[in-house]
Design a protein around this motif. Structure first.
Motif, PDB file in Angstrom:
ATOM      1  N   SER A  89       0.852  -1.179   0.000  1.00 17.48           N
ATOM      2  CA  SER A  89       0.000   0.000   0.000  1.00 17.48           C
ATOM      3  C   SER A  89       0.886   1.227   0.000  1.00 17.48           C
ATOM      4  O   SER A  89       1.844   1.304   0.784  1.00 17.48           O
ATOM      5  CB  SER A  89      -0.936   0.005   1.215  1.00 17.48           C
ATOM      6  OG  SER A  89      -1.843   1.092   1.143  1.00 17.48           O
ATOM      7  N   LEU A  90       0.562   2.204  -0.881  1.00 19.58           N
ATOM      8  CA  LEU A  90       1.438   3.358  -1.068  1.00 19.58           C
ATOM      9  C   LEU A  90       0.622   4.569  -1.475  1.00 19.58           C
ATOM     10  O   LEU A  90      -0.170   4.488  -2.422  1.00 19.58           O
ATOM     11  CB  LEU A  90       2.485   3.039  -2.144  1.00 19.58           C
ATOM     12  CG  LEU A  90       3.485   4.133  -2.506  1.00 19.58           C
ATOM     13  CD1 LEU A  90       4.408   4.408  -1.319  1.00 19.58           C
ATOM     14  CD2 LEU A  90       4.291   3.703  -3.714  1.00 19.58           C
ATOM     15  N   PRO A  91       0.760   5.712  -0.770  1.00 21.76           N
ATOM     16  CA  PRO A  91       0.078   6.938  -1.200  1.00 21.76           C
ATOM     17  C   PRO A  91       0.813   7.569  -2.386  1.00 21.76           C
ATOM     18  O   PRO A  91       2.045   7.677  -2.385  1.00 21.76           O
ATOM     19  CB  PRO A  91       0.145   7.835   0.038  1.00 21.76           C
ATOM     20  CG  PRO A  91       1.341   7.360   0.783  1.00 21.76           C
ATOM     21  CD  PRO A  91       1.460   5.894   0.515  1.00 21.76           C
ATOM     22  N   LEU A  92       0.053   7.999  -3.390  1.00 16.58           N
ATOM     23  CA  LEU A  92       0.632   8.560  -4.609  1.00 16.58           C
ATOM     24  C   LEU A  92      -0.146   9.795  -5.032  1.00 16.58           C
ATOM     25  O   LEU A  92      -1.258  10.049  -4.571  1.00 16.58           O
ATOM     26  CB  LEU A  92       0.611   7.526  -5.742  1.00 16.58           C
ATOM     27  CG  LEU A  92       1.416   6.241  -5.531  1.00 16.58           C
ATOM     28  CD1 LEU A  92       1.119   5.248  -6.636  1.00 16.58           C
ATOM     29  CD2 LEU A  92       2.901   6.537  -5.477  1.00 16.58           C
ATOM     30  N   VAL A  98       5.603   4.831 -10.812  1.00 21.28           N
ATOM     31  CA  VAL A  98       6.104   3.903  -9.803  1.00 21.28           C
ATOM     32  C   VAL A  98       6.956   2.841 -10.500  1.00 21.28           C
ATOM     33  O   VAL A  98       6.511   2.223 -11.470  1.00 21.28           O
ATOM     34  CB  VAL A  98       4.946   3.231  -9.030  1.00 21.28           C
ATOM     35  CG1 VAL A  98       5.502   2.357  -7.911  1.00 21.28           C
ATOM     36  CG2 VAL A  98       3.999   4.276  -8.477  1.00 21.28           C
ATOM     37  N   LEU A  99       8.175   2.644  -9.996  1.00 24.56           N
ATOM     38  CA  LEU A  99       9.053   1.593 -10.497  1.00 24.56           C
ATOM     39  C   LEU A  99       8.899   0.365  -9.609  1.00 24.56           C
ATOM     40  O   LEU A  99       9.063   0.456  -8.385  1.00 24.56           O
ATOM     41  CB  LEU A  99      10.510   2.060 -10.506  1.00 24.56           C
ATOM     42  CG  LEU A  99      10.838   3.265 -11.389  1.00 24.56           C
ATOM     43  CD1 LEU A  99      12.321   3.602 -11.290  1.00 24.56           C
ATOM     44  CD2 LEU A  99      10.451   3.008 -12.834  1.00 24.56           C
ATOM     45  N   ILE A 100       8.600  -0.768 -10.221  1.00 27.30           N
ATOM     46  CA  ILE A 100       8.372  -2.021  -9.504  1.00 27.30           C
ATOM     47  C   ILE A 100       9.491  -2.981  -9.881  1.00 27.30           C
ATOM     48  O   ILE A 100       9.646  -3.318 -11.065  1.00 27.30           O
ATOM     49  CB  ILE A 100       6.998  -2.622  -9.855  1.00 27.30           C
ATOM     50  CG1 ILE A 100       5.907  -1.563  -9.682  1.00 27.30           C
ATOM     51  CG2 ILE A 100       6.700  -3.839  -9.013  1.00 27.30           C
ATOM     52  CD1 ILE A 100       4.601  -1.922 -10.319  1.00 27.30           C
ATOM     53  N   SER A 101      10.260  -3.428  -8.904  1.00 29.39           N
ATOM     54  CA  SER A 101      11.419  -4.274  -9.201  1.00 29.39           C
ATOM     55  C   SER A 101      11.605  -5.305  -8.097  1.00 29.39           C
ATOM     56  O   SER A 101      11.213  -5.099  -6.948  1.00 29.39           O
ATOM     57  CB  SER A 101      12.686  -3.421  -9.332  1.00 29.39           C
ATOM     58  OG  SER A 101      12.954  -2.738  -8.125  1.00 29.39           O
ATOM     59  N   TYR A 110       4.439   1.708 -13.416  1.00 32.55           N
ATOM     60  CA  TYR A 110       3.011   1.980 -13.288  1.00 32.55           C
ATOM     61  C   TYR A 110       2.830   3.483 -13.160  1.00 32.55           C
ATOM     62  O   TYR A 110       3.458   4.127 -12.318  1.00 32.55           O
ATOM     63  CB  TYR A 110       2.428   1.266 -12.068  1.00 32.55           C
ATOM     64  CG  TYR A 110       0.956   1.548 -11.841  1.00 32.55           C
ATOM     65  CD1 TYR A 110      -0.019   0.849 -12.540  1.00 32.55           C
ATOM     66  CD2 TYR A 110       0.550   2.520 -10.924  1.00 32.55           C
ATOM     67  CE1 TYR A 110      -1.365   1.107 -12.340  1.00 32.55           C
ATOM     68  CE2 TYR A 110      -0.783   2.784 -10.719  1.00 32.55           C
ATOM     69  CZ  TYR A 110      -1.743   2.072 -11.426  1.00 32.55           C
ATOM     70  OH  TYR A 110      -3.071   2.345 -11.228  1.00 32.55           O
ATOM     71  N   VAL A 111       1.972   4.048 -14.022  1.00 31.50           N
ATOM     72  CA  VAL A 111       1.687   5.473 -14.026  1.00 31.50           C
ATOM     73  C   VAL A 111       0.260   5.686 -13.525  1.00 31.50           C
ATOM     74  O   VAL A 111      -0.677   5.051 -14.022  1.00 31.50           O
ATOM     75  CB  VAL A 111       1.868   6.084 -15.431  1.00 31.50           C
ATOM     76  CG1 VAL A 111       1.574   7.581 -15.411  1.00 31.50           C
ATOM     77  CG2 VAL A 111       3.272   5.825 -15.950  1.00 31.50           C
ATOM     78  N   VAL A 112       0.092   6.556 -12.548  1.00 40.75           N
ATOM     79  CA  VAL A 112      -1.227   6.840 -11.995  1.00 40.75           C
ATOM     80  C   VAL A 112      -2.022   7.662 -13.006  1.00 40.75           C
ATOM     81  O   VAL A 112      -1.608   8.742 -13.412  1.00 40.75           O
ATOM     82  CB  VAL A 112      -1.110   7.599 -10.659  1.00 40.75           C
ATOM     83  CG1 VAL A 112      -2.490   7.865 -10.082  1.00 40.75           C
ATOM     84  CG2 VAL A 112      -0.263   6.805  -9.682  1.00 40.75           C
ATOM     85  N   ALA A 113      -3.168   7.128 -13.433  1.00 41.40           N
ATOM     86  CA  ALA A 113      -3.998   7.797 -14.437  1.00 41.40           C
ATOM     87  C   ALA A 113      -4.679   9.026 -13.852  1.00 41.40           C
ATOM     88  O   ALA A 113      -4.928   9.096 -12.643  1.00 41.40           O
ATOM     89  CB  ALA A 113      -5.049   6.822 -14.978  1.00 41.40           C
ATOM     90  N   PRO A 114      -5.006  10.018 -14.687  1.00 38.24           N
ATOM     91  CA  PRO A 114      -5.677  11.225 -14.171  1.00 38.24           C
ATOM     92  C   PRO A 114      -7.049  10.941 -13.563  1.00 38.24           C
ATOM     93  O   PRO A 114      -7.482  11.649 -12.658  1.00 38.24           O
ATOM     94  CB  PRO A 114      -5.789  12.123 -15.414  1.00 38.24           C
ATOM     95  CG  PRO A 114      -4.731  11.627 -16.347  1.00 38.24           C
ATOM     96  CD  PRO A 114      -4.632  10.155 -16.100  1.00 38.24           C
TER      97      PRO A 114
END
Length: 237
Positions: A89-92, A98-101, A110-114
């Motif tokens: 869980s992460l506030p954005l 977001v880089l997931i590795s 992952y890019v937060v959509a408008p």
């Protein structure tokens, strides 16, 4: 009460100001004002962006949960990791990337959509990053030499084709105690330890021996076991 600053020669600060060209002063002030305006615009843009809570589960291609997966926001310089059950869980902010590795898996973004909801739930599937090495072929000079080498081993086999010495219980127990973990087992052990330490970071470690309820349950079990033994002895007579 006003103080006399004196002449330019006697005051070092006025002397330095006199030697500094006016043109350079104007350029410096202009650059400083532009930096302030850019910072104010950036802060205003950040304030206008909505905050969402991104939560979800991370699995591999087989559906197993992946602990210790890193979620990092480069612009904000913050992130989190997934727990043992793959939950994160992460506030954005809207528009954040977001880089997931994770070690052994391909990196994702992952890019937060408008139009993202305030509480967004996703499931990430990590694909393994496999590196294939060149094959190594071991050959003998001739087939006859290979047969002679195999026959020279003189391995005593039973009806099942297995050497009985290899199935010895003491030998197997010794191998379990002394054989080190392979790469996959070592990685799993490290990730589990890291996830446990990260989960215990915000609260004290729990000691079950200091819980009085556990002691009550333990004493009741002892009394119950004692009664069962007494009944078993009485039933014999």
């Amino acid at each position: 009460m006003a103080k006399n600053l004196g002449s330019y020669q006697s005051n070092p600060y006025l002397w330095r100001l006199q030697r500094f060209p006016v043109k350079n002063n104007l350029l410096f002030l202009t650059f400083f004002v532009l930096c302030l305006l850019a910072g104010a615009q950036n802060a205003a843009a950040q304030a206008n962006r909505r905050v969402i809570q991104l939560s979800g589960i991370v699995t591999d291609t087989t559906g197993a949960f992946l602990p210790g997966v890193n979620f990092y926001v480069p612009k904000a310089g913050r992130g989190t990791t997934s727990l043992n059950n793959g939950f994160f869980s992460l506030p954005l902010l809207i528009g954040d990337t977001v880089l997931i590795s994770s070690v052994g898996y391909k990196r994702q973004t992952y890019v937060v959509a408008p139009d993202a909801k305030e509480f967004t739930s996703v499931i990430f599937e990590m694909n393994p990053d496999v590196t294939f090495l060149k094959e190594v072929v071991v050959t003998m000079p001739t087939e006859e030499l290979f047969k002679e080498a195999v026959l020279a081993l003189n391995v005593p086999l039973d009806d099942t084709g297995i050497d009985p010495k290899n199935m010895n219980a003491e030998l197997l127990a010794l191998m379990v105690r002394t054989t080190p973990m392979d790469g996959n087992a070592n990685y799993r052990y490290y990730i589990n330890q890291y996830s446990n330490s990260f989960g215990d970071k915000f609260h004290p470690l729990y000691n079950p021996f200091l819980n009085p309820l556990n002691w009550v349950k333990f004493i009741k079990d002892l009394k119950k076991k004692k009664k069962e033994q007494d009944k078993a002895i009485q039933s014999k007579y």
